[in-house]
Scaffold this motif. Structure first.
Motif, PDB file in Angstrom:
ATOM      1  N   MET A   1     -12.689 -28.482  42.084  1.00 47.22           N
ATOM      2  CA  MET A   1     -11.614 -27.643  41.963  1.00 47.22           C
ATOM      3  C   MET A   1     -11.223 -26.986  41.047  1.00 47.22           C
ATOM      4  O   MET A   1     -11.640 -27.157  39.734  1.00 47.22           O
ATOM      5  CB  MET A   1     -10.206 -28.926  42.144  1.00 47.22           C
ATOM      6  CG  MET A   1      -9.103 -28.252  42.146  1.00 47.22           C
ATOM      7  SD  MET A   1      -7.673 -29.670  42.079  1.00 47.22           S
ATOM      8  CE  MET A   1      -7.920 -30.478  43.453  1.00 47.22           C
ATOM      9  N   THR A   2     -10.906 -25.612  40.875  1.00 48.27           N
ATOM     10  CA  THR A   2     -10.704 -24.753  39.828  1.00 48.27           C
ATOM     11  C   THR A   2      -9.608 -25.269  39.112  1.00 48.27           C
ATOM     12  O   THR A   2      -8.696 -26.278  39.281  1.00 48.27           O
ATOM     13  CB  THR A   2     -10.217 -23.444  40.295  1.00 48.27           C
ATOM     14  OG1 THR A   2      -9.088 -23.344  41.174  1.00 48.27           O
ATOM     15  CG2 THR A   2     -11.353 -22.556  41.043  1.00 48.27           C
ATOM     16  N   ALA A   3      -9.424 -24.752  37.715  1.00 49.89           N
ATOM     17  CA  ALA A   3      -8.497 -25.232  36.666  1.00 49.89           C
ATOM     18  C   ALA A   3      -7.064 -25.247  36.925  1.00 49.89           C
ATOM     19  O   ALA A   3      -6.231 -26.019  36.718  1.00 49.89           O
ATOM     20  CB  ALA A   3      -8.671 -24.438  35.482  1.00 49.89           C
ATOM     21  N   TYR A   4      -6.728 -23.946  37.777  1.00 46.01           N
ATOM     22  CA  TYR A   4      -5.354 -23.727  38.014  1.00 46.01           C
ATOM     23  C   TYR A   4      -4.732 -24.752  38.982  1.00 46.01           C
ATOM     24  O   TYR A   4      -3.803 -25.374  38.625  1.00 46.01           O
ATOM     25  CB  TYR A   4      -4.975 -22.478  38.545  1.00 46.01           C
ATOM     26  CG  TYR A   4      -3.509 -22.067  38.751  1.00 46.01           C
ATOM     27  CD1 TYR A   4      -2.888 -21.641  37.642  1.00 46.01           C
ATOM     28  CD2 TYR A   4      -2.893 -22.242  40.031  1.00 46.01           C
ATOM     29  CE1 TYR A   4      -1.409 -21.502  37.702  1.00 46.01           C
ATOM     30  CE2 TYR A   4      -1.665 -22.027  40.163  1.00 46.01           C
ATOM     31  CZ  TYR A   4      -0.859 -21.456  38.897  1.00 46.01           C
ATOM     32  OH  TYR A   4       0.570 -21.282  39.073  1.00 46.01           O
ATOM     33  N   PRO A   5      -5.378 -25.083  40.136  1.00 46.75           N
ATOM     34  CA  PRO A   5      -4.976 -26.118  40.850  1.00 46.75           C
ATOM     35  C   PRO A   5      -5.108 -27.570  40.390  1.00 46.75           C
ATOM     36  O   PRO A   5      -3.998 -28.215  40.625  1.00 46.75           O
ATOM     37  CB  PRO A   5      -5.843 -26.191  42.293  1.00 46.75           C
ATOM     38  CG  PRO A   5      -6.503 -24.784  42.138  1.00 46.75           C
ATOM     39  CD  PRO A   5      -6.476 -24.322  40.794  1.00 46.75           C
TER      40      PRO A   5
END
Length: 351
Positions: free
Chosen positions: A62-66
């Motif tokens: 999962m990328t940082a923003y989510p």
């Protein structure tokens, strides 16, 4: 309040006295506010070193923003749980439970403070800002959210956890003391609790400020971003210039309207039915809210699908109850119309 104890409180006091006062909301979204820069210095904004366990949680699945959004939504849900406890205290809770509720609020405040100051939040913000060929650029809303949350993180990190817990506990005990003092019109009973609220709020404000700038400007920004004491002074000076002569003219007139229709003997249950009918008529959605009775009218939003209002009623005066209901319904209708979101970007600003 009748007997009325009216206090003019400076920004920052409201955080501790929230359960003792009417909650007001301005009709503004943080999306619409001017850019606000984080105060305190570049050193505070740098990432904090994470433990290996925390770093591993920032996996590539999962990328940082989510990931950041998930954590921020959890914080919001905890805040909303706190609002439910506060509403219960002011509307339903037995008076003997005040001390226990204070302990509950303090415990929840400690958990919230830990969540708000978790170093991984700053790490995820930094990661979300990193650019690369494989990453899509942030939208303007996403960039604005990072800006707001970084500011919030820095300020919350300056407040000791113990002080945050003390403020929450004090809010509960001060409300109980205020209710007792109001019932007997004895301000002396509330004076010490009020002073504690002022002192604690000043400690929190000073801790959050972290600089030598105007403390009032810093705290008013929490309720109305971009507003300053200088601007407020100019606004109120203009209001005073027009309003004071008008009031004097009205008071000096011998042609005042009759007030007889406002007074008499009015059944409270009938007043409540009329108030409910009118607030529904102007747009308050009872499927997304409640209408209750409390010592002082207020609005509390747990989410756009759960917005509650209260009023108070007297048998010898129908206007107070009706006006309170309609006033709070106006706040509630705005809250009910906000997007279904648990992010700060989509919430109101209050003043």
């Amino acid at each position: 309040h009748k007997p009325r104890m009216r206090f003019i409180l400076k920004p920052g006091i409201f955080a501790v006295l929230a359960s003792c006062s009417t909650q007001a909301f301005s009709f503004a979204s943080q999306r619409q506010c001017p850019t606000v820069f984080v105060r305190g210095g570049a050193k505070v904004l740098s990432s904090t070193t994470l433990t290996s366990a925390e770093t591993s949680s920032s996996s590539t699945t999962m990328t940082a923003y989510p990931q950041l959004v998930q954590k921020l939504e959890t914080i919001t849900h905890l805040e909303r749980a706190k609002a439910v406890l506060s509403y219960d205290q002011q509307v339903f809770m037995p008076s003997a439970a005040s001390a226990e509720r204070g302990a509950q609020m303090a415990a929840l405040a400690t958990v919230l403070h830990q969540a708000k100051t978790d170093p991984i939040l700053l790490e995820l913000m930094d990661q979300a800002l990193q650019t690369g060929e494989e990453k899509e650029p942030l939208t303007s809303d996403q960039a604005r959210l990072l800006e707001l949350e970084r500011k919030s993180f820095v300020e919350n990190a300056r407040v000791p956890s113990e002080l945050a817990a003390k403020a929450a506990s004090l809010a509960a005990s001060a409300h109980a003391t205020w209710v007792q003092a109001r019932a007997t019109s004895d301000f002396a009973k509330f004076a010490n609790a009020l002073q504690d609220c002022f002192d604690t709020s000043m400690q929190i404000a000073t801790a959050k400020q972290g600089s030598s700038e105007n403390l009032y400007d810093f705290m008013v920004d929490e309720y109305e971003m971009g507003m300053t004491q200088q601007r407020l002074d100019a606004i109120f000076a203009q209001v005073e210039e027009s309003l004071v002569p008008l009031i004097q003219k009205v008071l000096a007139s011998d042609k005042g309207p009759s007030m007889d229709a406002l007074h008499g003997d009015f059944a409270i249950d009938q007043q409540q039915k009329l108030s409910e009918r009118l607030v529904k008529a102007i747009g308050f959605n009872v499927e997304k809210g409640r209408i209750d009775v409390s010592v002082h009218p207020f609005t509390s939003s747990m989410s756009p699908s759960d917005v509650r209002i209260t009023s108070r009623f007297r048998t010898d005066d129908w206007y107070q109850g009706l006006a309170g209901s309609l006033h709070e319904a106006g706040h509630a209708m705005y809250e009910q119309s906000l997007p279904s979101s648990a992010l700060s970007l989509d919430t109101h600003l209050s003043m």
